[in-house]
Design a protein around this motif. Structure first.
Motif, PDB file in Angstrom:
ATOM      1  N   GLY A   1       0.747  -1.155   0.020  1.00 21.41           N
ATOM      2  CA  GLY A   1      -0.103   0.053  -0.030  1.00 21.41           C
ATOM      3  C   GLY A   1       0.944   1.054  -0.005  1.00 21.41           C
ATOM      4  N   ALA A   2       0.253   2.286  -0.129  1.00 17.15           N
ATOM      5  CA  ALA A   2       1.021   3.651  -0.034  1.00 17.15           C
ATOM      6  C   ALA A   2       1.766   3.985   1.243  1.00 17.15           C
ATOM      7  CB  ALA A   2       0.070   4.843  -0.302  1.00 17.15           C
ATOM      8  N   ASP A   3       1.346   3.166   2.316  1.00 21.38           N
ATOM      9  CA  ASP A   3       2.087   3.402   3.666  1.00 21.38           C
ATOM     10  C   ASP A   3       3.446   2.511   3.682  1.00 21.38           C
ATOM     11  OD1 ASP A   3       1.023   0.830   3.614  1.00 21.38           O
ATOM     12  OD2 ASP A   3      -0.013   1.081   5.548  1.00 21.38           O
ATOM     13  N   GLY A   4       3.481   1.678   2.222  1.00 26.39           N
ATOM     14  CA  GLY A   4       4.738   0.809   2.381  1.00 26.39           C
ATOM     15  C   GLY A   4       4.665  -0.514   2.869  1.00 26.39           C
ATOM     16  N   ARG A   5       3.473  -0.846   3.586  1.00 30.88           N
ATOM     17  CA  ARG A   5       3.260  -2.037   4.306  1.00 30.88           C
ATOM     18  C   ARG A   5       2.817  -3.058   3.347  1.00 30.88           C
ATOM     19  NH1 ARG A   5       4.548  -2.471   9.318  1.00 30.88           N
ATOM     20  NH2 ARG A   5       4.768  -0.566  10.532  1.00 30.88           N
ATOM     21  N   LEU A   6       3.163  -4.304   3.279  1.00 30.02           N
ATOM     22  CA  LEU A   6       2.672  -5.280   2.395  1.00 30.02           C
ATOM     23  C   LEU A   6       1.242  -5.602   2.690  1.00 30.02           C
ATOM     24  CD1 LEU A   6       5.898  -5.240   2.026  1.00 30.02           C
ATOM     25  CD2 LEU A   6       5.699  -7.934   1.880  1.00 30.02           C
ATOM     26  N   ARG A   7       0.735  -5.966   1.565  1.00 28.75           N
ATOM     27  CA  ARG A   7      -0.674  -6.586   1.287  1.00 28.75           C
ATOM     28  C   ARG A   7      -0.651  -8.012   1.052  1.00 28.75           C
ATOM     29  NH1 ARG A   7      -0.607  -1.827   3.294  1.00 28.75           N
ATOM     30  NH2 ARG A   7      -2.120  -0.445   3.179  1.00 28.75           N
ATOM     31  N   THR A   8       0.367  -8.524   0.751  1.00 30.17           N
ATOM     32  CA  THR A   8       0.377  -9.887   0.848  1.00 30.17           C
ATOM     33  C   THR A   8       1.737 -10.506   1.626  1.00 30.17           C
ATOM     34  OG1 THR A   8       2.050  -9.724  -1.072  1.00 30.17           O
ATOM     35  CG2 THR A   8      -0.268 -10.014  -1.702  1.00 30.17           C
ATOM     36  N   ASN A   9       1.572 -11.761   1.758  1.00 32.41           N
ATOM     37  CA  ASN A   9       2.556 -12.613   2.793  1.00 32.41           C
ATOM     38  C   ASN A   9       3.666 -12.917   2.090  1.00 32.41           C
ATOM     39  OD1 ASN A   9       0.525 -12.768   4.963  1.00 32.41           O
ATOM     40  ND2 ASN A   9      -0.254 -14.023   3.558  1.00 32.41           N
ATOM     41  N   LEU A  10       4.926 -12.210   2.508  1.00 26.11           N
ATOM     42  CA  LEU A  10       6.204 -12.526   1.872  1.00 26.11           C
ATOM     43  C   LEU A  10       6.658 -14.023   2.387  1.00 26.11           C
ATOM     44  CD1 LEU A  10       8.079 -11.099   0.338  1.00 26.11           C
ATOM     45  CD2 LEU A  10       9.296 -10.479   2.376  1.00 26.11           C
ATOM     46  N   GLY A  11       6.248 -14.333   3.422  1.00 25.34           N
ATOM     47  CA  GLY A  11       6.978 -15.898   3.979  1.00 25.34           C
ATOM     48  C   GLY A  11       6.014 -16.444   5.031  1.00 25.34           C
ATOM     49  N   PRO A  12       6.335 -17.544   5.551  1.00 28.54           N
ATOM     50  CA  PRO A  12       5.605 -18.026   6.751  1.00 28.54           C
ATOM     51  C   PRO A  12       5.806 -17.672   8.101  1.00 28.54           C
ATOM     52  CG  PRO A  12       7.691 -19.592   6.063  1.00 28.54           C
ATOM     53  CD  PRO A  12       7.521 -18.384   5.209  1.00 28.54           C
ATOM     54  N   THR A  13       6.627 -16.816   8.132  1.00 28.85           N
ATOM     55  CA  THR A  13       6.935 -16.283   9.728  1.00 28.85           C
ATOM     56  C   THR A  13       6.021 -15.138  10.062  1.00 28.85           C
ATOM     57  OG1 THR A  13       8.640 -14.987   8.872  1.00 28.85           O
ATOM     58  CG2 THR A  13       9.247 -17.022   9.504  1.00 28.85           C
ATOM     59  N   PRO A  14       5.797 -14.960  11.287  1.00 28.79           N
ATOM     60  CA  PRO A  14       4.899 -13.862  11.408  1.00 28.79           C
ATOM     61  C   PRO A  14       5.355 -12.595  11.074  1.00 28.79           C
ATOM     62  CG  PRO A  14       5.161 -15.243  13.369  1.00 28.79           C
ATOM     63  CD  PRO A  14       6.046 -15.642  12.222  1.00 28.79           C
ATOM     64  N   GLN A  15       6.973 -12.299  11.177  1.00 29.13           N
ATOM     65  CA  GLN A  15       7.674 -11.016  10.581  1.00 29.13           C
ATOM     66  C   GLN A  15       7.335 -10.785   8.969  1.00 29.13           C
ATOM     67  OE1 GLN A  15       9.156 -13.462  12.225  1.00 29.13           O
ATOM     68  NE2 GLN A  15       9.058 -12.624  14.456  1.00 29.13           N
ATOM     69  N   GLU A  16       6.912 -12.044   8.287  1.00 33.20           N
ATOM     70  CA  GLU A  16       6.819 -11.818   6.860  1.00 33.20           C
ATOM     71  C   GLU A  16       5.248 -11.741   6.336  1.00 33.20           C
ATOM     72  OE1 GLU A  16      10.497 -14.018   5.083  1.00 33.20           O
ATOM     73  OE2 GLU A  16       9.256 -15.339   5.946  1.00 33.20           O
ATOM     74  N   GLU A  17       4.517 -11.704   7.475  1.00 30.62           N
ATOM     75  CA  GLU A  17       2.987 -11.591   7.056  1.00 30.62           C
ATOM     76  C   GLU A  17       2.488 -10.133   6.697  1.00 30.62           C
ATOM     77  OE1 GLU A  17       0.926 -12.967  10.400  1.00 30.62           O
ATOM     78  OE2 GLU A  17       1.262 -15.045  10.208  1.00 30.62           O
ATOM     79  N   ALA A  18       1.666 -10.137   5.944  1.00 28.33           N
ATOM     80  CA  ALA A  18       1.117  -8.857   5.355  1.00 28.33           C
ATOM     81  C   ALA A  18       0.703  -8.078   6.417  1.00 28.33           C
ATOM     82  CB  ALA A  18      -0.502  -9.370   4.806  1.00 28.33           C
ATOM     83  N   LEU A  19       0.820  -6.711   6.272  1.00 32.24           N
ATOM     84  CA  LEU A  19       0.854  -5.632   7.026  1.00 32.24           C
ATOM     85  C   LEU A  19       1.958  -5.513   8.230  1.00 32.24           C
ATOM     86  CD1 LEU A  19      -2.751  -5.268   8.046  1.00 32.24           C
ATOM     87  CD2 LEU A  19      -1.527  -4.137   6.264  1.00 32.24           C
ATOM     88  N   ALA A  20       2.634  -6.688   8.408  1.00 31.07           N
ATOM     89  CA  ALA A  20       3.778  -6.730   9.404  1.00 31.07           C
ATOM     90  C   ALA A  20       4.952  -6.271   8.773  1.00 31.07           C
ATOM     91  CB  ALA A  20       3.798  -8.157  10.037  1.00 31.07           C
ATOM     92  N   LYS A  21       5.398  -6.727   7.481  1.00 32.27           N
ATOM     93  CA  LYS A  21       6.456  -6.459   6.737  1.00 32.27           C
ATOM     94  C   LYS A  21       6.452  -5.171   5.973  1.00 32.27           C
ATOM     95  CE  LYS A  21      10.578  -7.837   5.337  1.00 32.27           C
ATOM     96  NZ  LYS A  21      11.698  -8.190   6.333  1.00 32.27           N
ATOM     97  N   GLU A  22       7.434  -4.260   5.979  1.00 32.20           N
ATOM     98  CA  GLU A  22       7.232  -3.014   5.330  1.00 32.20           C
ATOM     99  C   GLU A  22       8.369  -3.052   4.384  1.00 32.20           C
ATOM    100  OE1 GLU A  22       7.051   1.845   6.366  1.00 32.20           O
ATOM    101  OE2 GLU A  22       7.360   0.250   8.139  1.00 32.20           O
ATOM    102  N   SER A  23       8.158  -2.361   3.166  1.00 28.21           N
ATOM    103  CA  SER A  23       9.073  -2.287   2.005  1.00 28.21           C
ATOM    104  C   SER A  23       9.606  -0.732   2.209  1.00 28.21           C
ATOM    105  CB  SER A  23       8.381  -2.341   0.699  1.00 28.21           C
ATOM    106  OG  SER A  23       9.487  -1.988  -0.204  1.00 28.21           O
ATOM    107  N   THR A  24      10.807  -0.710   2.034  1.00 23.81           N
ATOM    108  CA  THR A  24      11.542   0.651   1.956  1.00 23.81           C
ATOM    109  C   THR A  24      12.239   1.110   0.826  1.00 23.81           C
ATOM    110  OG1 THR A  24      13.660   0.025   3.012  1.00 23.81           O
ATOM    111  CG2 THR A  24      12.090   0.464   4.587  1.00 23.81           C
ATOM    112  N   ALA A  25      11.554   0.307  -0.264  1.00 25.61           N
ATOM    113  CA  ALA A  25      12.320   0.566  -1.812  1.00 25.61           C
ATOM    114  C   ALA A  25      12.036   2.107  -1.980  1.00 25.61           C
ATOM    115  CB  ALA A  25      11.547  -0.379  -2.721  1.00 25.61           C
ATOM    116  N   SER A  26      12.880   2.829  -2.339  1.00 20.89           N
ATOM    117  CA  SER A  26      12.936   4.265  -2.921  1.00 20.89           C
ATOM    118  C   SER A  26      11.770   4.125  -4.042  1.00 20.89           C
ATOM    119  CB  SER A  26      14.116   4.697  -3.191  1.00 20.89           C
ATOM    120  OG  SER A  26      14.679   4.309  -4.152  1.00 20.89           O
TER     121      SER A  26
END
Length: 375
Positions: A262-287
């Motif tokens: 989303g525009a807030d940088g937080r993921l709306r899909t799951n990156l991996g199986p761990t809680p840290q990689e779940e949607a909304l928990a993980k944030e992208s800092t890509a410029s």
């Protein structure tokens, strides 16, 4: 330098010729490596663009399918009859309707959570159970087709008078009380205020009554023949559905990392199986991520979501009320693996060639140095 000047010509000449040969070999090797590396990066960017465009088309088709499900179902005379029959049964039960639905279809349901939709007919016959037995199977088929998290019917007052999944929101009012600030309530309000048959999507957020499932709600008004809004049809969309679209592979593809944000940088899909990689928990800092919301594509070369240097490209996904960025990353380690292997082969070849040339240069230089030394 003085030590070199004091060397005999028979020693100097092999050193000079050997050094020139080594410089030439190094220049040729570096030039070849640089050209191959640049070519791979350009090819990788082109292939990444193809992958992004292909995945954008898949998501566009998927969201169009959801919108079509909503509009077709809401416009169906069967759905209009269903919501009227459920509404009548709800009204006939009176103030005890929420407790009746909770007791009959949740507490006394013989099936566990996640399978409660398998109950078609309640053991006690009532006006509501008759309506449920008549319409439930049709709604379950829509529910199963795209594996929605839930399908709900709400009356114009905001009461959840029917749901496929039979979660704790069944019988509750979403416009007042505990659910008033949820994304479900947001989507329902928009649908009740619609001028036509517009479909509205909420952003993704944790929904407590679904076990904190990260969900979006898509809603459309249900209108009578005179265009009066008599209720709302809602589909609950899970991030697992988006994960399934994102994870589709077609033939032999590059090892890509993809996600929606989303525009807030937080993921709306799951990156991996761990809680840290779940949607909304993980944030992208890509410029390049903010650029996705302003232009069709943005590309950059920076640390990826997992920290490794990557080629990153974005695209934009739009649905009514919902805008997401599609981000796809290609690790440079994977992309440049062929040229790195070539570089290692070149290094081994260069060492062998250097040793052979050193011997040749030594003997040639010695041969030339003897007559010159005699002059």
């Amino acid at each position: 330098m003085r030590a070199f000047d004091n060397l005999r010509l028979a020693v100097k000449l092999p050193i000079i010729l050997g050094t020139l040969v080594l410089i030439a070999l190094a220049a040729m090797g570096y030039s070849g490596y640089s050209i191959a590396r640049s070519a791979l990066l350009e090819a990788g960017e082109a292939r990444l663009l193809t992958a992004v465009n292909s995945k954008l088309l898949e998501f566009e088709s998927w969201f169009e399918g959801v919108t079509a499900d909503l509009r077709t179902t809401a416009a169906s005379p069967l759905t209009l009859r269903a919501i009227r029959d459920f509404e009548k049964a709800w009204t006939d039960i009176g103030d005890g309707a929420p407790d009746y639905l909770r007791q009959t279809y949740i507490d006394d349901n013989p099936y566990p959570p996640g399978q409660r939709h398998k109950l078609i007919s309640a053991p006690v016959v009532s006006g509501y159970s008759i309506a449920h037995g008549r319409y439930h199977s049709g709604f379950v088929s829509i529910f199963n087709e795209k594996r929605y998290n839930d399908l709900m019917l709400l009356n114009s007052d905001g009461d959840v008078i029917y749901s496929v999944s039979k979660e704790a929101d069944l019988g509750q009012n979403v416009l007042t009380g505990a659910l008033a600030q949820t994304k479900l309530a947001e989507a329902v309000r928009q649908a009740l205020a619609a001028r036509g048959r517009e479909v509205f999507y909420s952003d993704f957020a944790a929904y407590g009554l679904s076990g904190h499932e990260i969900s979006s709600f898509a809603a459309v008004p249900i209108r009578a023949a005179d265009t009066t809004i008599v209720g709302v049809l809602v589909l609950q969309i899970s991030t697992r559905q988006l994960d399934a679209v994102l994870g589709r592979h077609h033939g032999k593809e590059m090892p890509l990392t993809g996600y929606l944000a989303g525009a807030d940088g937080r993921l709306r899909t799951n990156l991996g199986p761990t809680p840290q990689e779940e949607a909304l928990a993980k944030e992208s800092t890509a410029s390049v991520l903010p650029l996705a919301f302003a232009q069709d594509h943005a590309v950059g070369r920076e640390a990826g979501i997992r920290g490794d240097l990557s080629l990153i490209m974005t695209g934009r996904i739009e649905a009514p009320g919902l805008v997401l960025a599609l981000v796809m990353e290609l690790s440079e380690t994977e992309l440049l693996r062929p040229v790195e292997g070539l570089a290692r082969s070149m290094q081994i070849g260069a060492l062998i060639a250097t040793a052979a040339l050193a011997l040749i240069v030594f003997f040639v230089a010695r041969t030339l140095a003897k007559p010159m030394a005699a002059i």
